[in-house]
Design an enzyme around this catalytic site. Structure first.
Site, PDB file in Angstrom:
ATOM      1  NE  ARG A  33      -2.088  -1.855   3.145  1.00 56.31           N
ATOM      2  CZ  ARG A  33      -2.495  -2.053   4.384  1.00 56.31           C
ATOM      3  NH1 ARG A  33      -3.654  -1.918   4.792  1.00 56.31           N
ATOM      4  NH2 ARG A  33      -1.704  -2.803   4.841  1.00 56.31           N
ATOM      5  NE  ARG A  42      -6.476  -4.223  -0.756  1.00 55.68           N
ATOM      6  CZ  ARG A  42      -7.410  -3.734   0.159  1.00 55.68           C
ATOM      7  NH1 ARG A  42      -7.635  -2.611   0.106  1.00 55.68           N
ATOM      8  NH2 ARG A  42      -7.940  -4.488   1.286  1.00 55.68           N
ATOM      9  CG  ASP A  79      -1.682 -12.993   3.282  1.00 59.05           C
ATOM     10  OD1 ASP A  79      -1.085 -11.743   3.346  1.00 59.05           O
ATOM     11  OD2 ASP A  79      -1.918 -13.597   4.088  1.00 59.05           O
TER      12      ASP A  79
HETATM   13  O1  CP3 Z   1       6.423  -8.970   0.306  1.00 58.32           O
HETATM   14  C1  CP3 Z   1       5.617  -9.060  -0.594  1.00 58.32           C
HETATM   15  O2  CP3 Z   1       5.665  -8.112  -1.358  1.00 58.32           O
HETATM   16  C2  CP3 Z   1       4.674 -10.111  -1.067  1.00 58.32           C
HETATM   17  C3  CP3 Z   1       3.682 -10.347  -0.364  1.00 58.32           C
HETATM   18  C4  CP3 Z   1       3.157 -10.664   1.052  1.00 58.32           C
HETATM   19  C5  CP3 Z   1       1.955 -10.178   1.613  1.00 58.32           C
HETATM   20  N1  CP3 Z   1       1.724 -10.864   2.858  1.00 58.32           N
HETATM   21  C6  CP3 Z   1       0.993  -9.164   0.864  1.00 58.32           C
HETATM   22  C7  CP3 Z   1      -0.098  -8.627   1.748  1.00 58.32           C
HETATM   23  C8  CP3 Z   1       3.708 -11.372   1.963  1.00 58.32           C
HETATM   24  C9  CP3 Z   1       5.120 -11.985   1.846  1.00 58.32           C
HETATM   25  C10 CP3 Z   1       2.953 -11.626   3.092  1.00 58.32           C
HETATM   26  C11 CP3 Z   1       2.961 -12.528   4.172  1.00 58.32           C
HETATM   27  C12 CP3 Z   1       2.361 -12.203   5.324  1.00 58.32           C
HETATM   28  N2  CP3 Z   1       1.021 -12.119   5.468  1.00 58.32           N
HETATM   29  C13 CP3 Z   1       2.733 -12.386   6.643  1.00 58.32           C
HETATM   30  C14 CP3 Z   1       4.227 -12.780   6.996  1.00 58.32           C
HETATM   31  C15 CP3 Z   1       5.138 -11.523   6.798  1.00 58.32           C
HETATM   32  C16 CP3 Z   1       4.860 -10.654   8.077  1.00 58.32           C
HETATM   33  O3  CP3 Z   1       4.447  -9.310   7.816  1.00 58.32           O
HETATM   34  O4  CP3 Z   1       5.161 -10.789   9.188  1.00 58.32           O
HETATM   35  C17 CP3 Z   1       1.599 -12.279   7.569  1.00 58.32           C
HETATM   36  C18 CP3 Z   1       1.667 -12.293   9.055  1.00 58.32           C
HETATM   37  C19 CP3 Z   1       0.567 -12.017   6.735  1.00 58.32           C
HETATM   38  C20 CP3 Z   1      -0.847 -12.047   7.268  1.00 58.32           C
HETATM   39  C21 CP3 Z   1      -1.429 -10.579   6.807  1.00 58.32           C
HETATM   40  N3  CP3 Z   1      -1.838 -10.230   5.460  1.00 58.32           N
HETATM   41  C22 CP3 Z   1      -1.853  -9.756   7.534  1.00 58.32           C
HETATM   42  C23 CP3 Z   1      -1.310  -9.615   8.944  1.00 58.32           C
HETATM   43  C24 CP3 Z   1      -2.145  -8.733   6.884  1.00 58.32           C
HETATM   44  C25 CP3 Z   1      -2.922  -7.229   7.041  1.00 58.32           C
HETATM   45  C26 CP3 Z   1      -1.721  -6.454   7.528  1.00 58.32           C
HETATM   46  C27 CP3 Z   1      -1.955  -4.953   7.012  1.00 58.32           C
HETATM   47  O5  CP3 Z   1      -0.789  -4.580   6.729  1.00 58.32           O
HETATM   48  O6  CP3 Z   1      -3.033  -4.438   6.958  1.00 58.32           O
HETATM   49  C28 CP3 Z   1      -2.180  -9.079   5.580  1.00 58.32           C
HETATM   50  C29 CP3 Z   1      -2.804  -8.400   4.211  1.00 58.32           C
HETATM   51  C30 CP3 Z   1      -1.563  -8.383   3.252  1.00 58.32           C
HETATM   52  N4  CP3 Z   1      -0.787  -9.032   2.736  1.00 58.32           N
HETATM   53  C31 CP3 Z   1      -1.329  -7.062   2.594  1.00 58.32           C
HETATM   54  C32 CP3 Z   1      -0.391  -7.307   1.714  1.00 58.32           C
HETATM   55  C33 CP3 Z   1       0.325  -6.142   0.685  1.00 58.32           C
HETATM   56  C34 CP3 Z   1      -2.050  -5.458   2.908  1.00 58.32           C
HETATM   57  C35 CP3 Z   1      -3.316  -5.906   2.289  1.00 58.32           C
HETATM   58  C36 CP3 Z   1      -4.030  -4.822   1.668  1.00 58.32           C
HETATM   59  O7  CP3 Z   1      -4.005  -4.445   0.678  1.00 58.32           O
HETATM   60  O8  CP3 Z   1      -4.764  -4.152   2.271  1.00 58.32           O
END
Ligand code: CP3
Length: 356
Positions: A33, A42, A79
């Site tokens: 984001r 998105r 994700d």
């Molecule tokens: O790194 C990258 O660019 C690849 C994409 C990626 C995403 N999630 C995209 C995402 C990767 C590698 C992840 C891993 C992920 N997802 C983890 C492990 C890494 C970490 O951050 O500790 C975890 C715990 C998740 C679970 C998850 N997914 C959470 C807690 C959230 C919400 C957090 C937030 O920032 O609001 C997501 C959503 C998510 N996954 C987003 C992205 C870009 C944000 C979603 C959006 O567009 O609103």
């Protein structure tokens, strides 16, 4: 289909401690984001999971950060919670609240009924994205596949979403350890199948995100998180397309047990900023490469401050290969993309002298 030769293999070489001309860099959550073009994609998809399930758009957002910045790797846009979703827990995102499951695990009976998802159907959207991204990358940089660790996936599955105190998942762990182990074991088998499907589709390296291993005691960490990551390391495909497939384990807040992590047999360990890179290198640097470890919040500061921090981190790792520069956790949505650019430029500018 014959794949084009890899033009930039710095990231793969550094993971395997082969000489490089400069320290490779990519950023956790590099597609996200903080980029206006990501927000536009998105919005076009409607919601986060629709973005993940749309092959063309998932490929597009994977490539967006590479168009802006001279990065040394691409990471699949998806994700970690796709596995529990495919197990039937029904993942959804509520605006501003993070991930949620419509059908979280509340009984041991549900655990007994879980099965390894079918990669050819339930998670085909992920491997389809991997294939398309590889095709579109044209060998520019390697593609990283990934998964969550069994423990981290279990926390979301049992809590039903994000949590501060981990009370439900820890209750299961302490009150019904056998059921917890059963859950972790089926998750480990699912992660192995998932990563191997990504590798078969074209992922050239894989990473396991253990975001919540650091909330455990050292003994519980070994029993409930590390043991299952070790199983994954054993089960993951070691070679593909005539190259080794490096595997990186990342436990956030895992600095105190790096030696135990290094013994799990991965190629590399990801470390966050709470551990000093020089210290980490002296403790485990003979066994594994290291990835990290700038505090993503440094990106809020000026480009000059970012450059100073990059210089310090490069100096703390010191001379030689075996370091992949990264943030110690995901980039924050409020970061100015120009600051991310300054971070990457600083690594390009200051790292070559450590490789002469
Ligand atoms: O790194 C990258 O660019 C690849 C994409 C990626 C995403 N999630 C995209 C995402 C990767 C590698 C992840 C891993 C992920 N997802 C983890 C492990 C890494 C970490 O951050 O500790 C975890 C715990 C998740 C679970 C998850 N997914 C959470 C807690 C959230 C919400 C957090 C937030 O920032 O609001 C997501 C959503 C998510 N996954 C987003 C992205 C870009 C944000 C979603 C959006 O567009 O609103």
């Amino acid at each position: 289909m014959q794949k084009p030769a890899l033009q930039n293999d710095r990231y793969l070489r550094a993971l395997q401690k082969q000489p490089v001309d400069r320290t490779p860099v990519w950023m956790m959550r590099q597609a996200g984001r903080y980029l206006p073009e990501y927000k536009a994609s998105r919005a076009e998809a409607g919601d986060f999971m629709s973005l993940c399930r749309n092959t063309e758009l998932a490929c597009e957002v994977t490539l967006q950060p590479l168009r802006r910045f001279d990065l040394d790797a691409a990471i699949l846009f998806s994700d970690i919670l796709t596995i529990p979703d495919a197990m039937g827990l029904e993942l959804y995102f509520e605006t501003g609240e993070g991930p949620k499951f419509a059908k979280p695990i509340t009984t041991t009976r549900q655990i007994e009924q879980l099965t390894v998802p079918d990669m050819g159907s339930d998670l085909k959207y992920v491997t389809d994205a991997v294939s398309l991204i590889r095709q579109e990358l044209q060998g520019k940089v390697p593609l990283i596949g990934f998964s969550g660790s069994p423990w981290t996936l279990a926390t979301y599955m049992v809590e039903g979403g994000s949590t501060k105190n981990f009370s439900k998942v820890k209750k299961l762990m302490f009150a019904e350890p056998e059921a917890m182990h059963q859950l972790l074991d089926i998750l480990a088998d699912s992660v192995i199948a998932y990563l191997n499907a990504q590798i078969a589709a074209g992922a050239q390296s894989v990473m396991v995100f253990d975001t919540w291993g650091g909330v455990l005691s050292p003994r519980d960490y070994r029993e409930f998180s590390l043991a299952y990551m070790e199983k994954i390391v054993r089960g993951v495909t070691k070679r593909s397309e005539d190259r080794d497939v490096p595997i990186t384990l990342f436990t956030k807040n895992g600095g105190q047990w790096l030696e135990a992590m290094a013994d799990a047999g991965s190629t590399a360990l990801g470390i966050d900023w709470t551990t000093d890179l020089a210290d980490a290198r002296s403790r485990v640097g003979n066994q594994v490469a290291l990835q990290g470890n700038m505090d993503p919040s440094v990106l809020y500061a000026s480009p000059q401050r970012i450059e100073a921090e990059v210089k310090q981190i490069l100096a703390s790792y010191g001379h030689g290969t075996g370091h992949v520069f990264n943030l110690g956790h995901g980039i924050h949505p409020e970061v100015d993309p120009e600051h991310a650019g300054a971070f990457i430029e600083a690594i390009h500018k200051h790292s070559p002298k450590y490789h002469r």
